[in-house]
Design an enzyme around this catalytic site. Structure first.
Site, PDB file in Angstrom:
ATOM      1  CB  CYS A  85      20.579  35.477  -4.327  1.00  0.00           C
ATOM      2  SG  CYS A  85      19.661  34.175  -3.502  1.00  0.00           S
ATOM      3  CB  CYS A 235      22.908  26.874  -3.193  1.00  0.00           C
ATOM      4  SG  CYS A 235      23.688  28.492  -2.903  1.00  0.00           S
TER       5      CYS A 235
HETATM    6  O1  PYC Z   1      20.596  30.410  -4.628  1.00  0.00           O
HETATM    7  O2  PYC Z   1      22.460  31.522  -4.840  1.00  0.00           O
HETATM    8  C1  PYC Z   1      21.553  31.079  -4.165  1.00  0.00           C
HETATM    9  C2  PYC Z   1      21.540  31.359  -2.715  1.00  0.00           C
HETATM   10  C3  PYC Z   1      22.498  31.982  -1.974  1.00  0.00           C
HETATM   11  C4  PYC Z   1      22.046  32.010  -0.659  1.00  0.00           C
HETATM   12  C5  PYC Z   1      20.814  31.403  -0.618  1.00  0.00           C
HETATM   13  N1  PYC Z   1      20.522  31.013  -1.886  1.00  0.00           N
END
Ligand code: PYC
Length: 313
Positions: A85, A235
């Site tokens: 994550c 993300c």
């Molecule tokens: O930042 O990799 C990320 C992530 C995955 C799910 C929520 N954030």
């Protein structure tokens, strides 16, 4: 159980720093599997009401198997474990800084899908060199209820992503409920069509891309996470997967900066170097802030001690 809460570019992380479950010894992947199989109640107790909310990602800090690492981390959301994550790693780095366990400089964190390197640039600024990322399949089409044929790439960035270069509607905050609904339909359609990641893994993160709102960014995205919440940050693992696709298409050179904007307007700066396995090794840079330090209580006679909703076994 003692937790420290942070947010990374708007996306929350709840790190268990004391009182977490004993997972025994072995690789992080083995211990993560034990956590998922035997401690599901912790997911609902920490990440759903009344203690949390479904956008939170949990991070169980545990001793690393590799002694060169500052910590081991098992990431989880309301429905299961996450491999890696990106925002969570940056959040954990802010938490470890707060605890005085890391200082400015370079540190290694062990995750179930590999070791990542974190450069602490200050108390709130961190760059994560992620696991090797790659595109598995380009231009995959799937029939989606209410949307027609949707085309995207299947790519790995520490989690599995389906990335659609054309969003079904503008990536604006007022469209978040409709974007969430559309992405959930894509998620279900992929499962129905048997479109998978390596080793039969579920492609459980869906991303839509479009033009950025800020002139300083290259792209804007919307990310649906496996539990049904959307990522407030751009993300980290999704940006890693995106860089792998851009690199595969010859649209981004090694070392070139890519600024990825989220649906709320927060950004990561990213670049990559070639990997040894044919993919790329991305670096994602963002900010995290510690927002709370809490001791959670679980009274045996509290009917909602494991959260509202059916207790997870
Ligand atoms: O930042 O990799 C990320 C992530 C995955 C799910 C929520 N954030």
């Amino acid at each position: 159980m003692r937790v420290i809460d942070s947010h990374t570019e708007g996306e929350p992380t709840r790190a268990i720093v004391e009182g977490g479950p004993e997972l025994g010894t072995g690789s992080l992947a083995e211990r993560a599997a034990r956590f998922e199989a035997g401690h599901a109640w912790i997911r609902s107790a920490l990440l759903t009401e009344p203690r949390g909310f479904d956008a939170m990602v949990g991070a169980l800090l545990c001793p690393p198997d590799d002694p060169s690492c500052a910590t081991g981390i098992v990431f989880f959301d309301t429905v299961g474990n996450l491999g890696m994550c990106g925002h969570g790693t940056i959040g954990v780095a802010a938490t470890l800084t707060r605890l005085g366990r890391i200082a400015t400089g370079t540190h290694r964190f062990e995750t179930p899908v590999g070791v990542v390197t974190v450069e602490a640039k200050g108390v709130n600024a961190f760059a994560v060199e992620n696991v090797e990322s790659y595109r598995r399949e380009a231009g995959v089409s799937v029939e989606v209820e209410g949307l027609g044929r949707v085309t995207g790439d299947v790519a790995w960035g520490g989690n599995w992503f389906f990335q659609c270069p054309k969003a079904p509607l503008p990536l604006e905050t007022e469209n978040i409920p409709a974007l969430t609904d559309a992405a959930a339909r894509v998620q279900r359609a992929l499962a129905r069509a048997g479109i998978e990641g390596a080793d039969g893994a579920r492609v459980d993160h869906i991303q839509f891309f479009g033009p950025p709102a800020s002139a300083a960014a290259d792209s804007r995205n919307f990310t649906l996470c496996p539990g049904g919440a959307y990522d407030r940050s751009p993300c980290g693992t999704g940006t890693s997967a995106r860089l792998a696709c851009l690199a595969a298409d010859g649209d981004l050179a090694p070392g070139e900066t890519w600024v990825q904007e989220s649906v709320i307007g927060s950004t990561y700066r990213a670049h990559y170097r070639p990997g040894s396995g044919g993919g790329i090794v991305p670096t994602i840079e963002g900010r995290a802030f510690v927002v709370g330090e809490t001791v959670l209580h679980f009274a045996p006679d509290d009917p909602y001690r494991t959260g509202i909703g059916p207790p997870l076994s």
